[in-house]
Design a protein around this motif. Structure first.
Motif, PDB file in Angstrom:
ATOM      1  N   GLU A   1       2.068 -10.688 -12.578  1.00  0.00           N
ATOM      2  CA  GLU A   1       2.448 -11.468 -13.750  1.00  0.00           C
ATOM      3  C   GLU A   1       1.650 -10.994 -14.951  1.00  0.00           C
ATOM      4  OE1 GLU A   1       2.124 -15.635 -13.249  1.00  0.00           O
ATOM      5  OE2 GLU A   1       3.479 -15.744 -11.528  1.00  0.00           O
ATOM      6  N   SER A   2       2.311 -10.937 -16.107  1.00  0.00           N
ATOM      7  CA  SER A   2       1.643 -10.598 -17.355  1.00  0.00           C
ATOM      8  C   SER A   2       2.401 -11.290 -18.485  1.00  0.00           C
ATOM      9  CB  SER A   2       1.616  -9.082 -17.563  1.00  0.00           C
ATOM     10  OG  SER A   2       0.949  -8.753 -18.775  1.00  0.00           O
ATOM     11  N   GLY A   3       1.856 -12.415 -18.944  1.00  0.00           N
ATOM     12  CA  GLY A   3       2.542 -13.169 -19.987  1.00  0.00           C
ATOM     13  C   GLY A   3       3.906 -13.652 -19.517  1.00  0.00           C
ATOM     14  N   LEU A   4       4.953 -13.327 -20.283  1.00  0.00           N
ATOM     15  CA  LEU A   4       6.314 -13.729 -19.937  1.00  0.00           C
ATOM     16  C   LEU A   4       6.952 -12.810 -18.899  1.00  0.00           C
ATOM     17  CD1 LEU A   4       7.691 -14.637 -23.497  1.00  0.00           C
ATOM     18  CD2 LEU A   4       6.838 -16.187 -21.725  1.00  0.00           C
TER      19      LEU A   4
ATOM     20  N   GLY B   1       4.088  -4.725 -26.219  1.00  0.00           N
ATOM     21  CA  GLY B   1       2.858  -3.991 -26.478  1.00  0.00           C
ATOM     22  C   GLY B   1       1.632  -4.685 -25.926  1.00  0.00           C
ATOM     23  N   ARG B   2       1.726  -5.973 -25.744  1.00  0.00           N
ATOM     24  CA  ARG B   2       0.603  -6.749 -25.209  1.00  0.00           C
ATOM     25  C   ARG B   2       0.659  -6.868 -23.691  1.00  0.00           C
ATOM     26  NH1 ARG B   2      -0.651 -13.130 -26.732  1.00  0.00           N
ATOM     27  NH2 ARG B   2      -2.498 -13.394 -25.396  1.00  0.00           N
ATOM     28  N   TYR B   3       1.851  -7.149 -23.153  1.00  0.00           N
ATOM     29  CA  TYR B   3       1.948  -7.484 -21.727  1.00  0.00           C
ATOM     30  C   TYR B   3       2.312  -6.310 -20.825  1.00  0.00           C
ATOM     31  CZ  TYR B   3       1.985 -12.252 -23.556  1.00  0.00           C
ATOM     32  OH  TYR B   3       1.652 -13.421 -24.189  1.00  0.00           O
ATOM     33  N   ALA B   4       3.132  -5.379 -21.307  1.00  0.00           N
ATOM     34  CA  ALA B   4       3.591  -4.289 -20.442  1.00  0.00           C
ATOM     35  C   ALA B   4       2.466  -3.356 -19.977  1.00  0.00           C
ATOM     36  CB  ALA B   4       4.687  -3.499 -21.143  1.00  0.00           C
ATOM     37  N   PRO B   5       1.475  -3.000 -20.838  1.00  0.00           N
ATOM     38  CA  PRO B   5       0.421  -2.100 -20.355  1.00  0.00           C
ATOM     39  C   PRO B   5      -0.357  -2.662 -19.166  1.00  0.00           C
ATOM     40  CG  PRO B   5       0.423  -2.164 -22.745  1.00  0.00           C
ATOM     41  CD  PRO B   5       1.367  -3.243 -22.291  1.00  0.00           C
ATOM     42  N   LEU B   6      -0.467  -3.976 -19.065  1.00  0.00           N
ATOM     43  CA  LEU B   6      -1.185  -4.573 -17.947  1.00  0.00           C
ATOM     44  C   LEU B   6      -0.428  -4.379 -16.641  1.00  0.00           C
ATOM     45  CD1 LEU B   6      -2.299  -7.928 -19.652  1.00  0.00           C
ATOM     46  CD2 LEU B   6      -3.648  -5.842 -19.313  1.00  0.00           C
ATOM     47  N   VAL B   7       0.901  -4.380 -16.728  1.00  0.00           N
ATOM     48  CA  VAL B   7       1.722  -4.095 -15.549  1.00  0.00           C
ATOM     49  C   VAL B   7       1.657  -2.609 -15.226  1.00  0.00           C
ATOM     50  CG1 VAL B   7       4.051  -4.128 -14.585  1.00  0.00           C
ATOM     51  CG2 VAL B   7       3.269  -6.022 -16.026  1.00  0.00           C
ATOM     52  N   GLN B   8       1.794  -1.797 -16.252  1.00  0.00           N
ATOM     53  CA  GLN B   8       1.828  -0.345 -16.070  1.00  0.00           C
ATOM     54  C   GLN B   8       0.562   0.188 -15.403  1.00  0.00           C
ATOM     55  OE1 GLN B   8       1.742   2.343 -19.661  1.00  0.00           O
ATOM     56  NE2 GLN B   8       3.819   2.777 -18.973  1.00  0.00           N
ATOM     57  N   SER B   9      -0.574  -0.405 -15.725  1.00  0.00           N
ATOM     58  CA  SER B   9      -1.851   0.069 -15.190  1.00  0.00           C
ATOM     59  C   SER B   9      -2.307  -0.699 -13.958  1.00  0.00           C
ATOM     60  CB  SER B   9      -2.935  -0.039 -16.268  1.00  0.00           C
ATOM     61  OG  SER B   9      -3.105  -1.396 -16.683  1.00  0.00           O
ATOM     62  N   ASP B  10      -1.485  -1.606 -13.436  1.00  0.00           N
ATOM     63  CA  ASP B  10      -1.865  -2.375 -12.253  1.00  0.00           C
ATOM     64  C   ASP B  10      -2.070  -1.444 -11.062  1.00  0.00           C
ATOM     65  OD1 ASP B  10      -1.212  -4.060  -9.674  1.00  0.00           O
ATOM     66  OD2 ASP B  10      -1.588  -5.519 -11.256  1.00  0.00           O
ATOM     67  N   PRO B  11      -3.089  -1.685 -10.245  1.00  0.00           N
ATOM     68  CA  PRO B  11      -3.346  -0.822  -9.078  1.00  0.00           C
ATOM     69  C   PRO B  11      -2.174  -0.721  -8.113  1.00  0.00           C
ATOM     70  CG  PRO B  11      -5.223  -2.258  -9.513  1.00  0.00           C
ATOM     71  CD  PRO B  11      -4.135  -2.711 -10.419  1.00  0.00           C
ATOM     72  N   LEU B  12      -1.223  -1.644  -8.194  1.00  0.00           N
ATOM     73  CA  LEU B  12      -0.050  -1.575  -7.322  1.00  0.00           C
ATOM     74  C   LEU B  12       0.769  -0.313  -7.609  1.00  0.00           C
ATOM     75  CD1 LEU B  12       1.563  -3.112  -5.129  1.00  0.00           C
ATOM     76  CD2 LEU B  12       2.865  -4.179  -6.978  1.00  0.00           C
ATOM     77  N   PHE B  13       0.654   0.220  -8.844  1.00  0.00           N
ATOM     78  CA  PHE B  13       1.403   1.411  -9.231  1.00  0.00           C
ATOM     79  C   PHE B  13       0.447   2.591  -9.394  1.00  0.00           C
ATOM     80  CE2 PHE B  13       3.958  -2.143 -10.827  1.00  0.00           C
ATOM     81  CZ  PHE B  13       5.209  -1.827 -10.301  1.00  0.00           C
ATOM     82  N   PRO B  14       0.193   3.346  -8.334  1.00  0.00           N
ATOM     83  CA  PRO B  14      -0.773   4.447  -8.414  1.00  0.00           C
ATOM     84  C   PRO B  14      -0.347   5.549  -9.381  1.00  0.00           C
ATOM     85  CG  PRO B  14       0.441   4.534  -6.346  1.00  0.00           C
ATOM     86  CD  PRO B  14       0.768   3.219  -6.987  1.00  0.00           C
ATOM     87  N   GLU B  15       0.945   5.682  -9.666  1.00  0.00           N
ATOM     88  CA  GLU B  15       1.433   6.682 -10.608  1.00  0.00           C
ATOM     89  C   GLU B  15       1.923   6.037 -11.902  1.00  0.00           C
ATOM     90  OE1 GLU B  15       4.309   9.181  -8.728  1.00  0.00           O
ATOM     91  OE2 GLU B  15       2.996   9.687  -7.046  1.00  0.00           O
ATOM     92  N   GLY B  16       1.530   4.767 -12.118  1.00  0.00           N
ATOM     93  CA  GLY B  16       2.009   4.038 -13.280  1.00  0.00           C
ATOM     94  C   GLY B  16       3.456   3.640 -13.085  1.00  0.00           C
ATOM     95  N   ALA B  17       4.050   3.057 -14.124  1.00  0.00           N
ATOM     96  CA  ALA B  17       5.451   2.641 -14.042  1.00  0.00           C
ATOM     97  C   ALA B  17       6.013   2.468 -15.443  1.00  0.00           C
ATOM     98  CB  ALA B  17       5.581   1.323 -13.276  1.00  0.00           C
ATOM     99  N   ASN B  18       7.308   2.662 -15.567  1.00  0.00           N
ATOM    100  CA  ASN B  18       8.016   2.285 -16.774  1.00  0.00           C
ATOM    101  C   ASN B  18       8.309   0.789 -16.663  1.00  0.00           C
ATOM    102  OD1 ASN B  18       8.547   5.094 -17.887  1.00  0.00           O
ATOM    103  ND2 ASN B  18       9.499   5.258 -15.874  1.00  0.00           N
ATOM    104  N   VAL B  19       7.929   0.021 -17.664  1.00  0.00           N
ATOM    105  CA  VAL B  19       8.034  -1.431 -17.583  1.00  0.00           C
ATOM    106  C   VAL B  19       9.157  -1.909 -18.501  1.00  0.00           C
ATOM    107  CG1 VAL B  19       6.817  -3.620 -17.835  1.00  0.00           C
ATOM    108  CG2 VAL B  19       5.558  -1.557 -17.127  1.00  0.00           C
ATOM    109  N   GLY B  20      10.152  -2.565 -17.908  1.00  0.00           N
ATOM    110  CA  GLY B  20      11.284  -3.043 -18.675  1.00  0.00           C
ATOM    111  C   GLY B  20      11.381  -4.550 -18.697  1.00  0.00           C
TER     112      GLY B  20
ATOM    113  N   TRP C   1       8.811  -0.230 -21.975  1.00  0.00           N
ATOM    114  CA  TRP C   1       7.509   0.386 -22.280  1.00  0.00           C
ATOM    115  C   TRP C   1       7.355   1.535 -21.280  1.00  0.00           C
ATOM    116  CZ3 TRP C   1       3.859  -0.612 -26.024  1.00  0.00           C
ATOM    117  CH2 TRP C   1       2.598  -0.036 -25.857  1.00  0.00           C
ATOM    118  N   GLU C   2       7.437   2.767 -21.787  1.00  0.00           N
ATOM    119  CA  GLU C   2       7.492   3.936 -20.918  1.00  0.00           C
ATOM    120  C   GLU C   2       6.103   4.517 -20.637  1.00  0.00           C
ATOM    121  OE1 GLU C   2      11.685   6.276 -21.347  1.00  0.00           O
ATOM    122  OE2 GLU C   2      10.124   6.800 -22.772  1.00  0.00           O
ATOM    123  N   ARG C   3       6.014   5.205 -19.500  1.00  0.00           N
ATOM    124  CA  ARG C   3       4.862   6.058 -19.281  1.00  0.00           C
ATOM    125  C   ARG C   3       4.909   7.194 -20.309  1.00  0.00           C
ATOM    126  NH1 ARG C   3       5.086   8.114 -13.184  1.00  0.00           N
ATOM    127  NH2 ARG C   3       7.112   8.819 -13.969  1.00  0.00           N
ATOM    128  N   PRO C   4       3.768   7.657 -20.851  1.00  0.00           N
ATOM    129  CA  PRO C   4       2.399   7.262 -20.502  1.00  0.00           C
ATOM    130  C   PRO C   4       1.876   6.049 -21.267  1.00  0.00           C
ATOM    131  CG  PRO C   4       2.354   9.078 -22.041  1.00  0.00           C
ATOM    132  CD  PRO C   4       3.797   8.826 -21.746  1.00  0.00           C
TER     133      PRO C   4
END
Length: 248
Positions: free
Chosen positions: A115-118, A145-164, A179-182
């Motif tokens: 979870e990250s914000g909404l 810009g506030r919430y997606a980077p927290l999902v993208q960098s979560d340890p669950l995604f070892p290669e990051g993720a594109n967050v939609g 919010w795309e990688r990188p």
């Protein structure tokens, strides 16, 4: 990546290269092969809009309405649609297998424990690149810009993720931002549109297998096909051309 720098030229979100298809690709009828590099110099396995743009250039060069292109060891069917600068490409298959995405541990990919914000109760998917997709009630209220980077960098995604983040408009229409990688908010994400349509149908939020996905940069039409593949159709536009010179 210097070639994509807005300080040196027109800039860009990615660098694409056209190469000779592999022997396997040639046997499958591939006209050419494409490689994709993000601005952090990392090669990625898929980009829907880049594939459509490259498909248009190759179709123009070949003087054909339809051809096959190789991408990341797979072949992509490319076709000019009714409109002169509207192209469709077939991508996939889409996977929700946690190992394929990949995730760092086994979880229910249809209801992510993040979870990250909404951004709550997300879906993890793979279509040549990893995605975390969240359905929201009001897209305009989501601060990506506030919430997606927290999902993208979560340890669950070892290669990051594109967050939609996607909003259901009606049974065959979505609104989407990605919010795309990188780590950039993009105006268009073709693979993001594909997985958003797939996930929406999987959850029963839409009923049509042909879905219009509206992004800040325009509309894409996603058709869900057999075998977890999708056909993405949208316009292309010519920007400029030039040469890249060597240098330090």
């Amino acid at each position: 990546m210097r070639i994509c720098s807005t300080n040196l030229g027109i800039g860009g979100e990615q660098l694409l290269t056209i190469e000779r298809a592999s022997d396997e690709g040639l046997r499958a009828g591939a006209y050419a092969a494409m490689r994709i590099f993000n601005i952090d110099d990392k090669e990625v396995g898929a980009c829907g809009n880049a594939t459509r743009c490259m498909a248009y250039l190759l179709l123009e060069e070949a003087g054909k309405d339809e051809l096959v292109m190789e991408l990341a060891g797979d072949v992509v069917q490319c076709r000019i649609r009714a409109a002169p600068m509207e192209v469709s490409v077939t991508l996939g298959p889409i996977s929700m297998d946690w190992r394929k995405i990949p995730l760092s541990r086994e979880v229910d990919t249809t209801h992510l424990p993040i979870e990250s914000g909404l951004l709550t109760d997300g879906v993890a998917l793979y279509i040549g690149n990893p995605h975390a997709l969240f359905f929201v009630d009001q897209l305009d209220k989501v601060d990506m810009g506030r919430y997606a980077p927290l999902v993208q960098s979560d340890p669950l995604f070892p290669e990051g993720a594109n967050v939609g983040a996607a909003e259901i408009v009606d049974e065959k229409t979505l609104r989407l931002v990605v919010w795309e990688r990188p780590g950039t908010l993009t105006k268009a994400c073709g693979t993001g549109a594909c997985v958003a349509a797939y996930a929406a149908l999987n959850r029963g939020l839409v009923t049509s297998e042909k879905i219009a996905v509206h992004l800040p940069g325009g509309k894409l039409v996603i058709e869900l096909l057999d075998g977890d593949k999708v056909r993405m159709t949208g316009p292309v536009a010519f920007c400029c051309h030039g040469f890249v010179e060597g240098g330090k």
